[in-house]
Scaffold this motif. Structure first.
Motif, mmCIF file in Angstrom:
data_model
loop_
_atom_site.group_PDB
_atom_site.id
_atom_site.type_symbol
_atom_site.label_atom_id
_atom_site.label_comp_id
_atom_site.label_asym_id
_atom_site.label_seq_id
_atom_site.Cartn_x
_atom_site.Cartn_y
_atom_site.Cartn_z
ATOM 1 N N ARG A 153 0.844 -1.209 0.000
ATOM 2 C CA ARG A 153 0.000 0.000 0.000
ATOM 3 C C ARG A 153 0.873 1.251 0.000
ATOM 4 N NH1 ARG A 153 -3.751 -2.946 3.311
ATOM 5 N NH2 ARG A 153 -2.676 -2.241 5.195
ATOM 6 N N ALA A 154 1.923 1.199 0.814
ATOM 7 C CA ALA A 154 2.837 2.354 0.854
ATOM 8 C C ALA A 154 3.470 2.566 -0.519
ATOM 9 C CB ALA A 154 3.904 2.142 1.922
ATOM 10 N N ILE A 155 3.854 1.458 -1.166
ATOM 11 C CA ILE A 155 4.488 1.569 -2.486
ATOM 12 C C ILE A 155 3.511 2.166 -3.504
ATOM 13 C CG2 ILE A 155 5.405 0.237 -4.426
ATOM 14 C CD1 ILE A 155 6.595 -1.706 -2.318
ATOM 15 N N LEU A 156 2.258 1.701 -3.444
ATOM 16 C CA LEU A 156 1.270 2.228 -4.392
ATOM 17 C C LEU A 156 1.095 3.723 -4.210
ATOM 18 C CD1 LEU A 156 -1.460 -0.567 -4.399
ATOM 19 C CD2 LEU A 156 0.024 0.138 -6.295
ATOM 20 N N LYS A 157 1.053 4.121 -2.957
ATOM 21 C CA LYS A 157 0.899 5.549 -2.686
ATOM 22 C C LYS A 157 2.127 6.311 -3.202
ATOM 23 C CE LYS A 157 -0.079 8.839 1.009
ATOM 24 N NZ LYS A 157 -0.466 8.990 2.415
ATOM 25 N N ALA A 158 3.297 5.727 -2.959
ATOM 26 C CA ALA A 158 4.535 6.379 -3.396
ATOM 27 C C ALA A 158 4.565 6.512 -4.919
ATOM 28 C CB ALA A 158 5.738 5.584 -2.907
ATOM 29 N N VAL A 159 4.078 5.493 -5.610
ATOM 30 C CA VAL A 159 4.063 5.544 -7.078
ATOM 31 C C VAL A 159 3.070 6.605 -7.549
ATOM 32 C CG1 VAL A 159 3.405 4.245 -9.150
ATOM 33 C CG2 VAL A 159 4.852 3.184 -7.401
ATOM 34 N N ALA A 160 1.968 6.717 -6.780
ATOM 35 C CA ALA A 160 0.939 7.681 -7.166
ATOM 36 C C ALA A 160 1.423 9.115 -6.974
ATOM 37 C CB ALA A 160 -0.334 7.437 -6.356
ATOM 38 N N VAL A 161 2.290 9.330 -5.987
ATOM 39 C CA VAL A 161 2.802 10.683 -5.720
ATOM 40 C C VAL A 161 4.321 10.634 -5.852
ATOM 41 C CG1 VAL A 161 2.702 12.657 -4.161
ATOM 42 C CG2 VAL A 161 0.950 10.874 -4.004
ATOM 43 N N PRO A 162 4.828 10.738 -7.085
ATOM 44 C CA PRO A 162 6.264 10.518 -7.295
ATOM 45 C C PRO A 162 7.143 11.460 -6.463
ATOM 46 C CG PRO A 162 5.092 10.620 -9.377
ATOM 47 C CD PRO A 162 4.120 11.012 -8.316
ATOM 48 N N GLY A 163 8.087 10.878 -5.761
ATOM 49 C CA GLY A 163 9.039 11.665 -4.994
ATOM 50 C C GLY A 163 8.603 11.934 -3.563
ATOM 51 N N TYR A 164 7.339 11.638 -3.238
ATOM 52 C CA TYR A 164 6.834 11.906 -1.901
ATOM 53 C C TYR A 164 7.189 10.760 -0.963
ATOM 54 C CZ TYR A 164 3.523 12.446 1.935
ATOM 55 O OH TYR A 164 2.966 12.554 3.178
ATOM 56 N N GLN A 165 7.688 11.083 0.224
ATOM 57 C CA GLN A 165 8.106 10.057 1.165
ATOM 58 C C GLN A 165 6.907 9.530 1.955
ATOM 59 O OE1 GLN A 165 11.470 11.574 3.559
ATOM 60 N NE2 GLN A 165 11.605 13.145 1.978
ATOM 61 N N VAL A 166 6.590 8.256 1.754
ATOM 62 C CA VAL A 166 5.448 7.648 2.428
ATOM 63 C C VAL A 166 5.951 6.878 3.651
ATOM 64 C CG1 VAL A 166 3.489 6.085 2.159
ATOM 65 C CG2 VAL A 166 4.349 7.382 0.186
ATOM 66 N N PRO A 167 5.423 7.168 4.831
ATOM 67 C CA PRO A 167 5.829 6.405 6.011
ATOM 68 C C PRO A 167 5.263 4.987 5.936
ATOM 69 C CG PRO A 167 4.597 8.411 6.599
ATOM 70 C CD PRO A 167 4.433 8.204 5.137
ATOM 71 N N PHE A 168 5.987 4.039 6.451
ATOM 72 C CA PHE A 168 5.444 2.676 6.531
ATOM 73 C C PHE A 168 5.924 2.034 7.821
ATOM 74 C CE2 PHE A 168 8.876 -0.437 5.549
ATOM 75 C CZ PHE A 168 9.921 0.439 5.299
ATOM 76 N N GLY A 169 5.235 0.967 8.226
ATOM 77 C CA GLY A 169 5.572 0.300 9.480
ATOM 78 C C GLY A 169 6.749 -0.637 9.274
ATOM 79 N N GLY A 170 7.926 -0.105 9.306
ATOM 80 C CA GLY A 170 9.114 -0.912 9.048
ATOM 81 C C GLY A 170 9.278 -2.009 10.090
ATOM 82 N N ARG A 171 9.716 -3.164 9.637
ATOM 83 C CA ARG A 171 9.889 -4.303 10.546
ATOM 84 C C ARG A 171 11.370 -4.509 10.854
ATOM 85 N NH1 ARG A 171 5.096 -3.483 11.022
ATOM 86 N NH2 ARG A 171 3.449 -4.929 10.385
#
Lengths: 287, 230, 261
Positions: free
Chosen positions: A26-44
């Protein structure tokens, strides 16, 4: 790493559980939708320390499938410890084919380089990112950097380039050279040499960037304009060498400088090992 | 003279209230009226403490009148100064009404010639011409040329006073208020100042002034106004 | 030069701000006209800095409005503007001079970069031009041109303050907010900055709102004064009139408290 983790069911496919992979996708999809924007994700937590590619591995784990072919490079080389262990990791937990050949790979995880061989449609380049925020060294407050991005207030980035020219007579930044993505967001291209920046521009491949420690994902979709920042009278330039590669004779690839003996004898060789090797094996290259 | 007045005062009342002393009220001006026309010089005469200085400062807007009216002909219209907005008073001061006092309020570090030229520059004059004019006045008032580029802070009292007079006279104000302009000047300089101010009057300025002694007042072919009115 | 322009640059109506139960400022009304320098005086804690921050859009008031007549957008309510637009205004049409120059400067980059930032923020992309402009501004604020590439950390307090002024004025703002611009500086250094501000305000036809507790500074730089006590404006008027003929008990006390020189 023990053998057959995925196969014997000790781990889920590609190491991460499905929920985590969905979250990352989901984070990747959002990132692709807004090129260059840093999307936070729940890193493991990953089975390697921060700084060794935890962000890149999570992105790769979230997108990889059994029919993928994975290439992993570290500073352009397929054979360094980091590259070898990440490649083996995915061979184990995701049962994917691996390769060192750029054009054969569907997913290329990279640290600090973009392959010399031009990428094509359908390929995905996964960058390992240590510090995702291009403004971090100029503005320490996260709340403020987010505002600067939101409002496209990028004077301060230009200030840093100005300062570089004032100090060194030219823009001295050789790595992690800031870029403007799609005319909207300033982005850190990760610590690739600026030599590689032009390869990001309108690349047919999908670029995904993962920062494990800071838990950010950002992306550049295929064919997106990526402009390296500069001044009218100090335009962006890439490195050039007077030497050519000692091994393959290449004149137009990124060269690493090596000191080979105690007398300081220097040697220049291609940083991209696959590219260099292919040039040195004419029979294969001719195929 | 049959000229219309350019300054008209009516019913002017002013008192000082000192809050630190139980709101003690000191009435100073009561129902003052006057009118001055171009080419006239009105001298305010009266004993010390009669309120001459307070009247002059009230006319300039430096003191706040309680009631009454101070109207000045400004921009071809009558402008009321009692209760006027600061910007109105400032505009009248810039272009219509000058004030010559004994005391120069110096601006640190500004050269004498620039101190003098400033009122003209504020009206948008050409800087070179304004400086020329300032130098002309400084020379006329016997300020040695070697002092022109220095800030006047360290000058003698008489020199500061003459710098201030030059500054106040660099613009041709239609109305000129004078607070003992010649006090503490030696005879030679006093004559120069009297002559300069006389020229202004003859050129059509309306003058209202306090002159520090009657002897000096005798220099001026002027109409005296007993003050306060009895 | 047209002396009386038709519209005020800044219109403040019923402005009020409290912090919890404490009133920082209340019922502030005034118009600032083009070319005017308004001084806000009062003791520390009288609400003058809070008022300044509300005027400059840095702090949201609880009541009232601040209307600014923008060159780009016409009259706008400062606190109704989007953050993007307010920030754009504040780095193009406005300036803000902090008491502590370190807050208003980037201490880690050269003087040239400090001055050039506003230009680059609005799209200047010619290094040589930016540098020339920055160098000219150093000259205007009486700093040697050869200090252009030095960082403000190597500057004295007075030079930092002058650099901060150059950094603000380079974009030719119409309105400058100043919070105790000479506070904390030596008297001789103060005089130089006051003189500089005075001539720049005059030559650039700036309007300004200046907060100070120093009545001498107020007399030198401002046309008009507002005297604040306990968050309220107790007196306002022409600067020399307020200082020479103070009406309110508090103003009289302030004026009487000045040490004679």
């Amino acid at each position: 790493m023990t053998e057959n983790n995925a196969k014997d069911g000790a781990y889920n496919y590609a190491y991460l559980d499905e929920q985590t992979k969905r979250m990352i996708r989901r984070a990747i999809l959002k990132a692709v939708a807004v090129p260059g924007y840093q999307v936070p994700f729940g890193g493991r937590e990953m089975p390697l320390p921060y700084g060794w590619g935890t962000g890149g591995i999570q992105v790769t784990a979230a997108i990889i499938g059994r029919d993928d072919t994975l290439k992993v490079i570290d500073q352009g080389a397929d054979d360094t410890t980091n590259a070898v262990s990440i490649r083996r990791f995915f061979a184990n937990v995701a049962e994917v084919a691996t390769t060192t050949r750029t054009e054969e790979a569907t997913v290329i995880q990279t640290r600090h380089r973009v392959p010399e061989t031009p990428l094509g449609e359908g390929q995905i380049l996964v960058f390992q990112v240590p510090i995702p925020e291009p403004l971090r060294m100029l503005e320490p407050r996260e709340t403020e950097t987010r505002t600067l991005h939101a409002l496209s207030e990028y004077g301060v980035m230009q200030v840093s380039l100005y300062e570089s020219i004032a100090r060194h007579g030219r823009i001295s930044k050789g790595y992690n050279y800031p870029v403007m993505v799609n005319g909207r967001y300033i982005m850190s291209p990760s610590p690739i040499p600026k030599f590689d920046n032009p390869k990001l521009d309108r690349s047919p491949a999908l670029q995904l960037y993962g920062a494990g420690r800071e838990k950010r994902i950002y992306a550049v979709p295929p064919y997106t304009p990526v402009k390296s920042l500069d001044f009218d009278d100090h335009p962006f330039e890439i490195e050039t060498w007077q030497q050519c590669c000692e091994l393959c004779g290449s004149k137009d690839s990124f060269l690493d400088e090596m000191i080979v003996d105690d007398d300081g004898k220097r040697l220049f060789v291609c940083s991209d090992t696959d590219y260099c090797e292919r040039r040195r094996t004419p029979a294969e290259a001719a195929e | 003279m049959t000229m219309q007045p350019v300054l008209k005062v009516a019913g002017l009342t002013k008192s000082f209230v000192v809050h630190a002393h139980g709101d003690l009220a000191l009435p100073v001006l009561r129902d003052v009226a006057l009118a001055v026309s171009p080419g006239e010089c009105l001298a305010l005469v009266g004993p010390s403490g009669a309120g001459k200085s307070t009247l002059l400062r009230s006319l300039y807007g430096n003191y706040r009148a309680d009631t009454g009216s101070i109207r000045v002909h400004h921009d071809n219209a009558w402008t009321e100064l009692v209760g006027a907005e600061p910007r109105t008073v400032l505009d009248v001061r810039r272009r219509t009404m000058g004030f010559v006092s004994q005391f120069l309020r110096v601006i640190p570090r500004v050269a004498t010639v620039d101190v003098v030229a400033e009122p003209l520059l504020r009206l948008g004059a050409d800087p070179a011409q304004a400086r020329d004019h300032a130098e002309f006045l400084l020379a006329l008032l016997n300020i040695p040329q070697r002092l022109w580029q220095l800030p006047p802070a360290t000058f003698s009292g008489g020199e500061q006073q003459r710098v201030n007079i030059a500054r106040s006279l660099i613009v041709d104000y239609p109305v000129l208020l004078l607070d003992e302009p010649t006090a503490s000047l030696d005879a030679g300089n006093r004559d120069r100042v009297v002559e300069l101010i006389g020229q202004r009057r003859d050129a059509g300025s309306a003058l209202v002034g306090i002159f520090h002694d009657t002897a000096c007042a005798s220099f001026w072919p002027i109409e005296c106004s007993r003050f306060p009115h009895e | 030069m047209k002396p009386l322009l038709s519209a005020p640059l800044l219109s403040v109506r019923g402005l009020g701000k409290r912090f919890g139960a404490r009133v920082a400022c209340q019922d502030v009304y005034f118009d600032l006209w083009p070319g005017e320098v308004l001084g806000i005086v009062g003791e520390s804690g009288s609400g003058k800095t809070t008022l300044l921050n509300c005027l400059a859009g840095r702090l949201a008031p609880e009541t009232g409005s601040v209307t600014y007549d923008s060159a780009a957008y016409g009259p706008v309510d400062v606190h109704e503007l989007s953050e993007a637009r307010r920030r754009l205004l504040s780095r193009t049409e406005w300036g803000f001079v902090n008491q502590d120059a370190r807050e208003g400067l980037r201490m880690g980059v050269s003087a040239g970069a400090n001055i050039g930032e506003r230009l680059m923020a609005v799209g200047a992309r010619h290094y040589g031009d930016i540098r020339r402009t920055a160098s000219d501004w150093l000259d205007r604020v009486e700093i040697e041109r050869d200090r252009l590439d030095d960082r403000p950390t190597t500057y004295s307090g007075g030079m930092r303050q002058r650099l901060q002024i150059a950094r603000n004025l380079v974009s030719r703002p119409r309105l400058v907010f100043m919070d105790e611009p000479t506070g904390g500086l030596d008297v001789s250094v103060q005089a130089r900055i006051l003189d500089l501000l005075r001539s720049l305000v005059g030559s650039l036809h700036l309007s300004a709102v200046l907060v100070t507790h120093d009545l001498g500074v107020a007399r030198l730089l401002t046309h008009r004064l507002m005297v604040m006590q306990g968050g309220a404006v107790v007196e306002d008027g022409l600067t020399d009139q307020v200082l020479d003929d103070p009406q309110h008990a508090y103003t009289q006390m302030l004026v009487a408290s000045i040490l004679p020189v």
